[in-house]
Design a protein around this motif. Structure first.
Motif, mmCIF file in Angstrom:
data_model
loop_
_atom_site.group_PDB
_atom_site.id
_atom_site.type_symbol
_atom_site.label_atom_id
_atom_site.label_comp_id
_atom_site.label_asym_id
_atom_site.label_seq_id
_atom_site.Cartn_x
_atom_site.Cartn_y
_atom_site.Cartn_z
ATOM 1 N N LEU A 1 -6.239 -5.264 1.344
ATOM 2 C CA LEU A 1 -5.250 -6.170 0.739
ATOM 3 C C LEU A 1 -3.833 -5.722 1.054
ATOM 4 C CD1 LEU A 1 -5.031 -8.681 -1.211
ATOM 5 C CD2 LEU A 1 -4.744 -7.027 -3.065
ATOM 6 N N ARG A 2 -3.645 -4.406 1.161
ATOM 7 C CA ARG A 2 -2.355 -3.759 1.363
ATOM 8 C C ARG A 2 -1.430 -4.071 0.188
ATOM 9 N NH1 ARG A 2 -3.858 -0.411 2.521
ATOM 10 N NH2 ARG A 2 -1.941 0.532 3.291
ATOM 11 N N SER A 3 -1.730 -3.440 -0.923
ATOM 12 C CA SER A 3 -0.916 -3.684 -2.113
ATOM 13 C C SER A 3 -0.857 -2.443 -2.995
ATOM 14 C CB SER A 3 -1.499 -4.843 -2.915
ATOM 15 O OG SER A 3 -0.751 -5.034 -4.095
ATOM 16 N N GLY B 1 0.847 -1.190 0.000
ATOM 17 C CA GLY B 1 0.000 0.000 0.000
ATOM 18 C C GLY B 1 0.877 1.232 0.000
ATOM 19 N N SER B 2 0.301 2.371 -0.400
ATOM 20 C CA SER B 2 1.149 3.561 -0.529
ATOM 21 C C SER B 2 1.498 4.172 0.830
ATOM 22 C CB SER B 2 0.514 4.594 -1.459
ATOM 23 O OG SER B 2 -0.840 4.758 -1.204
ATOM 24 N N ARG B 3 0.680 3.918 1.842
ATOM 25 C CA ARG B 3 0.953 4.516 3.149
ATOM 26 C C ARG B 3 2.317 4.092 3.700
ATOM 27 N NH1 ARG B 3 -3.317 5.238 7.716
ATOM 28 N NH2 ARG B 3 -2.077 5.622 9.548
ATOM 29 N N GLU B 4 2.542 2.792 3.782
ATOM 30 C CA GLU B 4 3.829 2.348 4.332
ATOM 31 C C GLU B 4 4.973 2.765 3.406
ATOM 32 O OE1 GLU B 4 6.258 -0.012 3.511
ATOM 33 O OE2 GLU B 4 5.316 -1.135 1.894
ATOM 34 N N THR C 1 1.649 4.360 -6.146
ATOM 35 C CA THR C 1 0.263 4.056 -6.471
ATOM 36 C C THR C 1 -0.191 2.824 -5.694
ATOM 37 O OG1 THR C 1 -1.349 3.865 -8.249
ATOM 38 C CG2 THR C 1 0.703 2.668 -8.548
ATOM 39 N N SER C 2 -1.460 2.524 -5.808
ATOM 40 C CA SER C 2 -2.045 1.559 -4.882
ATOM 41 C C SER C 2 -3.295 0.934 -5.490
ATOM 42 C CB SER C 2 -2.414 2.333 -3.620
ATOM 43 O OG SER C 2 -3.238 1.573 -2.784
ATOM 44 N N LEU C 3 -3.586 -0.277 -5.069
ATOM 45 C CA LEU C 3 -4.835 -0.922 -5.491
ATOM 46 C C LEU C 3 -6.016 -0.528 -4.595
ATOM 47 C CD1 LEU C 3 -3.611 -4.570 -6.277
ATOM 48 C CD2 LEU C 3 -4.371 -2.843 -7.920
ATOM 49 N N SER C 4 -5.733 0.075 -3.438
ATOM 50 C CA SER C 4 -6.795 0.296 -2.442
ATOM 51 C C SER C 4 -8.035 0.956 -3.032
ATOM 52 C CB SER C 4 -6.270 1.156 -1.292
ATOM 53 O OG SER C 4 -5.209 0.516 -0.652
ATOM 54 N N LYS C 5 -7.820 2.086 -3.727
ATOM 55 C CA LYS C 5 -8.959 2.840 -4.270
ATOM 56 C C LYS C 5 -9.323 2.355 -5.665
ATOM 57 C CE LYS C 5 -7.764 5.800 -0.880
ATOM 58 N NZ LYS C 5 -6.788 5.488 0.145
ATOM 59 N N ARG C 6 -8.295 2.061 -6.461
ATOM 60 C CA ARG C 6 -8.538 1.625 -7.848
ATOM 61 C C ARG C 6 -9.404 0.374 -7.888
ATOM 62 N NH1 ARG C 6 -6.298 -2.457 -10.942
ATOM 63 N NH2 ARG C 6 -6.123 -2.103 -13.189
ATOM 64 N N ALA D 1 -5.309 15.270 -5.561
ATOM 65 C CA ALA D 1 -5.026 15.586 -4.166
ATOM 66 C C ALA D 1 -6.118 15.098 -3.220
ATOM 67 C CB ALA D 1 -4.857 17.091 -4.022
ATOM 68 N N ASN D 2 -5.676 14.657 -2.088
ATOM 69 C CA ASN D 2 -6.548 14.490 -0.937
ATOM 70 C C ASN D 2 -6.273 15.727 -0.083
ATOM 71 O OD1 ASN D 2 -7.748 13.852 1.471
ATOM 72 N ND2 ASN D 2 -6.562 12.008 1.874
ATOM 73 N N PRO D 3 -7.236 16.593 0.203
ATOM 74 C CA PRO D 3 -8.680 16.434 0.059
ATOM 75 C C PRO D 3 -9.333 17.142 -1.133
ATOM 76 C CG PRO D 3 -8.223 18.237 1.560
ATOM 77 C CD PRO D 3 -6.895 17.735 1.065
ATOM 78 N N SER E 1 5.704 11.416 -5.538
ATOM 79 C CA SER E 1 4.407 11.777 -6.111
ATOM 80 C C SER E 1 3.357 10.737 -5.715
ATOM 81 C CB SER E 1 4.546 11.862 -7.633
ATOM 82 O OG SER E 1 3.295 12.140 -8.220
ATOM 83 N N ASP E 2 2.457 11.143 -4.841
ATOM 84 C CA ASP E 2 1.413 10.259 -4.323
ATOM 85 C C ASP E 2 0.225 10.311 -5.281
ATOM 86 O OD1 ASP E 2 -0.551 8.965 -2.897
ATOM 87 O OD2 ASP E 2 -0.346 10.175 -1.076
ATOM 88 N N GLU E 3 -0.021 9.190 -5.961
ATOM 89 C CA GLU E 3 -1.031 9.172 -7.031
ATOM 90 C C GLU E 3 -2.110 8.122 -6.787
ATOM 91 O OE1 GLU E 3 1.160 8.905 -10.744
ATOM 92 O OE2 GLU E 3 2.492 10.551 -10.173
ATOM 93 N N CYS E 4 -2.422 7.864 -5.507
ATOM 94 C CA CYS E 4 -3.309 6.725 -5.219
ATOM 95 C C CYS E 4 -4.758 6.961 -5.651
ATOM 96 C CB CYS E 4 -3.209 6.340 -3.748
ATOM 97 S SG CYS E 4 -3.847 7.558 -2.621
ATOM 98 N N TYR E 5 -5.124 8.208 -5.999
ATOM 99 C CA TYR E 5 -6.494 8.465 -6.494
ATOM 100 C C TYR E 5 -6.557 8.582 -8.012
ATOM 101 C CZ TYR E 5 -7.593 9.238 -1.625
ATOM 102 O OH TYR E 5 -7.763 9.055 -0.277
ATOM 103 N N SER E 6 -5.491 8.203 -8.701
ATOM 104 C CA SER E 6 -5.390 8.478 -10.138
ATOM 105 C C SER E 6 -6.498 7.840 -10.979
ATOM 106 C CB SER E 6 -4.040 7.993 -10.672
ATOM 107 O OG SER E 6 -3.980 6.572 -10.611
ATOM 108 N N PHE F 1 -3.078 18.091 3.702
ATOM 109 C CA PHE F 1 -2.248 16.976 3.264
ATOM 110 C C PHE F 1 -2.629 15.689 3.965
ATOM 111 C CE2 PHE F 1 -0.612 19.039 6.956
ATOM 112 C CZ PHE F 1 -0.042 18.062 7.744
ATOM 113 N N TYR F 2 -2.094 14.601 3.444
ATOM 114 C CA TYR F 2 -2.240 13.263 4.033
ATOM 115 C C TYR F 2 -1.193 13.155 5.143
ATOM 116 C CZ TYR F 2 -2.301 8.121 4.100
ATOM 117 O OH TYR F 2 -2.385 6.807 4.477
ATOM 118 N N GLN F 3 -1.654 12.889 6.355
ATOM 119 C CA GLN F 3 -0.800 13.136 7.528
ATOM 120 C C GLN F 3 0.467 12.274 7.586
ATOM 121 O OE1 GLN F 3 -2.850 14.617 10.838
ATOM 122 N NE2 GLN F 3 -1.473 13.726 12.337
#
Ligand SMILES: Cc1ncc(COP(=O)(O)O)c(C=O)c1O
Length: 397
Positions: free
Chosen positions: A254-256, A101-104, A243-248, A179-181, A207-212, A130-132
């Motif tokens: 799953l944490r991936s 996941g992108s967080r870790e 990037t991340s599968l969480s939102k996509r 961006a979040n938010p 570059s955090d792109e998890c909402y792409s 920002f994302y904390q």
């Protein structure tokens, strides 16, 4: 006396912990069912092709996975990246690394990059709001944090807020696009401006792109960092996208995810991760391969969000000055009297709708607190619930 990492004391309470404190003792009307729009956790069902790939590889639990990830997974990530971002050429072996996941990854990457051996404290630049994790990662790495506000109307980072004396000490710059938010997406000219600063000062860009993949128009998909670099004829030096599968793919549990970009930085990051102990389990790797190789479930997922925005926005627009974001599943709503905390409390007490006060996602700076006066609404609940929440928000006015 117990010794502890002193940087732990610098960490701020998480926004949801602040929200709990702010809502203590407030009760919603008993006749209304509560609607939670404060957490950005995807709620659409996980596609069967992912759960099936996961369960059919459970025998993989009997082996230790390697941190670098299966070559097939890296190929699947590279394949997705190249079909998603036109013109981008990526080497699966050296320019891709699977992460949990992108967080870790955002956190661990910061620990890899920050070099405190110099006599001057290193600086990390973060958007504000920002994302904390950006802030906590920087502080725990022993860095100072410098915020760039992302104010209305376009919610883009105001780089000029970092002064000339600070830039030479900046080692890492976070960007979040979409961006979040606010959902704001950086366009090519905004990337060009950031790259110009990078050329001058030599920092790394994360570059955090998890909402792409949550966007509204198939003809204007959010631009990514690697595509921006490619279009501007640049290498991926000092540039990493997350990037991340969480939102996509609706698999926040799953944490991936994966990171891609500068091969030299990724070699160091892999070394760090080997010790950190963040190898992805084999069933998760196979589930991730299935997810990255399929676009139909992503299209279906996007359609659900589009329907929600298409129906919720016209309701809210009767009373609120809100427009559709560039991307993401958030509404960044300006509240009428600019008191986001009061508004959040009132919305809960009178309408049983939970949102997040913008000030909890931002910090006070010399240029003000860009979260103040806004609330973040995550359109993650089912359509009917989102519509009900919007109706209640109108009645409240
Ligand atoms: C901006 C941003 N980055 C990263 C993440 C982390 O997501 P994950 O670790 O599930 O990929 C989130 C989660 O909400 C987020 O909002």
């Amino acid at each position: 006396m117990m010794t502890m990492n002193p940087h732990l004391q610098q960490l701020q309470p998480y926004p949801f912990a602040r929200l709990r404190t702010a809502m203590q003792g407030l009760t919603p009307p008993s006749e209304l069912s509560p609607i939670a729009l404060h957490i950005g956790e995807p709620k659409h069902p996980t596609p069967a092709l992912i759960t099936e790939a996961l369960t059919s590889h459970l025998n993989g639990l009997s082996a230790y996975p390697v941190t670098a990830g299966l070559p097939e997974l890296k190929q699947a990530c590279a394949g997705w990246l190249q079909q998603r971002y036109q013109g981008v050429q990526i080497d699966a072996e050296t320019e891709i690394l699977p992460v949990l996941g992108s967080r870790e990854a955002l956190f661990a990457f910061t620990q890899t990059i920050i070099n405190g051996s110099n006599h001057k404290t290193p600086v990390v630049v973060s958007p504000n709001p920002f994302y904390q994790i950006y802030e906590g990662a920087a502080l725990l790495a022993g860095a100072k944090i410098a915020y760039v506000n992302c104010p209305a109307p376009d919610f883009q980072p105001q780089w000029q807020q970092i002064d000339a004396a600070t830039w030479p000490h900046v080692q890492l710059v976070f960007v979040c696009s979409p961006a979040n938010p606010s959902g704001a997406v950086m366009d090519l000219s905004q990337w060009q401006a950031l790259f110009a600063l990078q050329d001058q000062y030599g920092f790394v860009i994360a570059s955090d792109e998890c909402y792409s993949e949550i966007y509204f128009d198939d003809h204007t998909k959010p631009l990514g960092a690697l595509q921006a670099a490619t279009e501007l004829g640049r290498s991926f030096d000092n540039l990493i996208m997350f990037t991340s599968l969480s939102k996509r793919s609706n698999v926040p549990g799953l944490r991936s995810g994966f990171v891609a970009g500068d091969a030299r930085l990724l070699a160091d990051f892999l070394l760090y991760r080997t010790y950190h102990g963040s190898a992805m389990s084999l069933p998760t790797q196979y589930a991730s391969i299935a997810a990255w190789q399929d676009e139909q479930h992503v299209t279906d997922n996007r359609r659900l969000y589009r329907e929600k925005f298409a129906q919720v926005l016209p309701i809210l627009q009767q009373k609120y000055a809100i427009r559709q974001p560039d991307a993401s599943f958030y509404l960044w709503l300006p509240v009428p009297d600019s008191d986001d905390l009061r508004f959040t409390q009132k919305l809960w007490q009178k309408a049983a709708v939970q949102v997040l006060p913008g000030r909890f996602l931002a910090r006070d700076t010399a240029y003000g607190n860009p979260g103040q006066g806004y609330v973040r609404i995550a359109l993650v609940a089912p359509l009917e619930e989102c519509l009900e929440a919007a109706d209640r928000m109108i009645s409240l006015m």
